[in-house]
Write a protein that holds these residues in place. Structure first.
Motif, PDB file in Angstrom:
ATOM      1  N   GLU A 117       0.831  -1.200   0.000  1.00  9.60           N
ATOM      2  CA  GLU A 117       0.000   0.000   0.000  1.00  9.60           C
ATOM      3  C   GLU A 117       0.867   1.252   0.000  1.00  9.60           C
ATOM      4  N   ARG A 176       1.795   1.794  -3.606  1.00 11.68           N
ATOM      5  CA  ARG A 176       0.658   2.297  -4.382  1.00 11.68           C
ATOM      6  C   ARG A 176       0.423   3.780  -4.099  1.00 11.68           C
ATOM      7  N   ASN A 177       0.504   4.152  -2.830  1.00 14.53           N
ATOM      8  CA  ASN A 177       0.350   5.562  -2.461  1.00 14.53           C
ATOM      9  C   ASN A 177       1.460   6.410  -3.077  1.00 14.53           C
ATOM     10  N   ASP A 225       3.212   5.921  -5.845  1.00 10.20           N
ATOM     11  CA  ASP A 225       2.996   6.149  -7.271  1.00 10.20           C
ATOM     12  C   ASP A 225       1.861   7.139  -7.518  1.00 10.20           C
ATOM     13  N   GLN A 226       0.810   7.061  -6.706  1.00 11.47           N
ATOM     14  CA  GLN A 226      -0.321   7.973  -6.862  1.00 11.47           C
ATOM     15  C   GLN A 226       0.090   9.401  -6.530  1.00 11.47           C
ATOM     16  N   ARG A 257       4.909  -2.690 -12.244  1.00 13.07           N
ATOM     17  CA  ARG A 257       4.564  -2.030 -10.986  1.00 13.07           C
ATOM     18  C   ARG A 257       3.571  -0.897 -11.218  1.00 13.07           C
ATOM     19  N   THR A 309      -0.200  -0.606  -9.741  1.00 13.85           N
ATOM     20  CA  THR A 309      -0.671   0.568  -9.021  1.00 13.85           C
ATOM     21  C   THR A 309      -1.980   1.075  -9.606  1.00 13.85           C
TER      22      THR A 309
END
Length: 259
Positions: free
Chosen positions: A115, A118-119, A121-122, A153, A157
């Motif tokens: 997580e 993912r955060n 990349d966002q 990756r 994401t």
């Protein structure tokens, strides 16, 4: 051995002063610009990766120093044309890390490392000046395995991922390659799909595909060199041996070395 902040700051300052002296007094250093230095930077980065993979702390310390010097030198080039400085490079990185770790410096909660990624990349996608899109700012000149992992990756994401390790995809890709036979164009595509699937498995297992492949190649090289050395010890010349004789020497070498 650990150093206190004052000692670390003094060492960094001393390196900065040395870098500036070299830039002025050394004819080679004076001639350099970003384009001529970056190939050395990449070389040092690969040597650092090799040191990290070797488990040799002395080598790691040495290669970290070489990479640190590259940072100092490139920062000095930036400073010379008024584009920034080492202090600005460091502060920009610090601010960026704070911004991309809201679970540490903000109110965001995360369940696991996945997580966090993912955060990360966002957050990057939302930063000013960033290239938009799922694959924005993915360098196409990365080494193949690293480029593939980066693409995978980013796709993950964006929500395009599967749970678990995709061994079945790897097996399917292998079967497809086996069925290609002598069609070179089809083999090109099928082999690429197999390698891509292998990288995806590595990503899921949290194994660096570049370092893993290099490690395997290094082990294979060492086994061949050991076989060549065994042949020489037995009074044989490797180049004059038949293929069958080479395989026999290789097998004996493997047994002797417990491989």
């Amino acid at each position: 051995m650990s150093s206190d902040p004052a000692a670390a700051a003094a060492a960094v300052q001393a390196l900065d002063e040395l870098t500036r002296q070299l830039r002025v007094e050394c004819p080679w250093d004076r001639e350099q610009d970003e384009r001529s230095i970056v190939p050395h930077t990449l070389e040092e980065a690969y040597e650092l990766a090799d040191a990290a993979n070797s488990g040799d702390d002395g080598k790691l310390l040495d290669e970290l120093g070489d990479v640190l010097f590259q940072v100092h030198f490139l920062s000095l080039l930036l400073e010379e044309r008024g584009g920034g400085s080492l202090a600005e490079v460091a502060d920009h990185t610090r601010q960026k890390l704070i911004h991309r770790h809201p679970h540490i410096f903000g109110a965001v909660e995360v369940a696991d490392a996945g997580e966090v990624l993912r955060n990360w990349d966002q957050i990057k996608q939302e930063e000013p000046g960033r290239e938009r899109g799922i694959f924005g700012e993915v360098p196409e000149n990365l080494p193949g395995p690293l480029y593939a992992r980066k693409v995978q990756r980013r796709a993950a994401t964006a929500g395009l991922d599967v749970d678990g390790v995709p061994y079945e995809v790897l097996e399917t890709a292998l079967q497809t390659l086996k069925a290609v036979d002598s069609d070179r164009d089809a083999a090109f595509t099928a082999l690429g799909d197999l390698l891509f699937a292998a990288v995806d498995v590595a990503r899921k297992l949290k194994v660096d595909p570049e370092l893993s492949l290099r490690s395997s190649a290094t082990r294979y090289r060492a086994r061949i060199e050991a076989a060549e050395a065994l042949a020489a010890a037995e009074g044989l010349t490797w180049a004059t041996l038949t293929e069958e004789q080479k395989l026999q020497v290789y097998a004996r070498s493997m047994l002797q070395n417990g491989a």
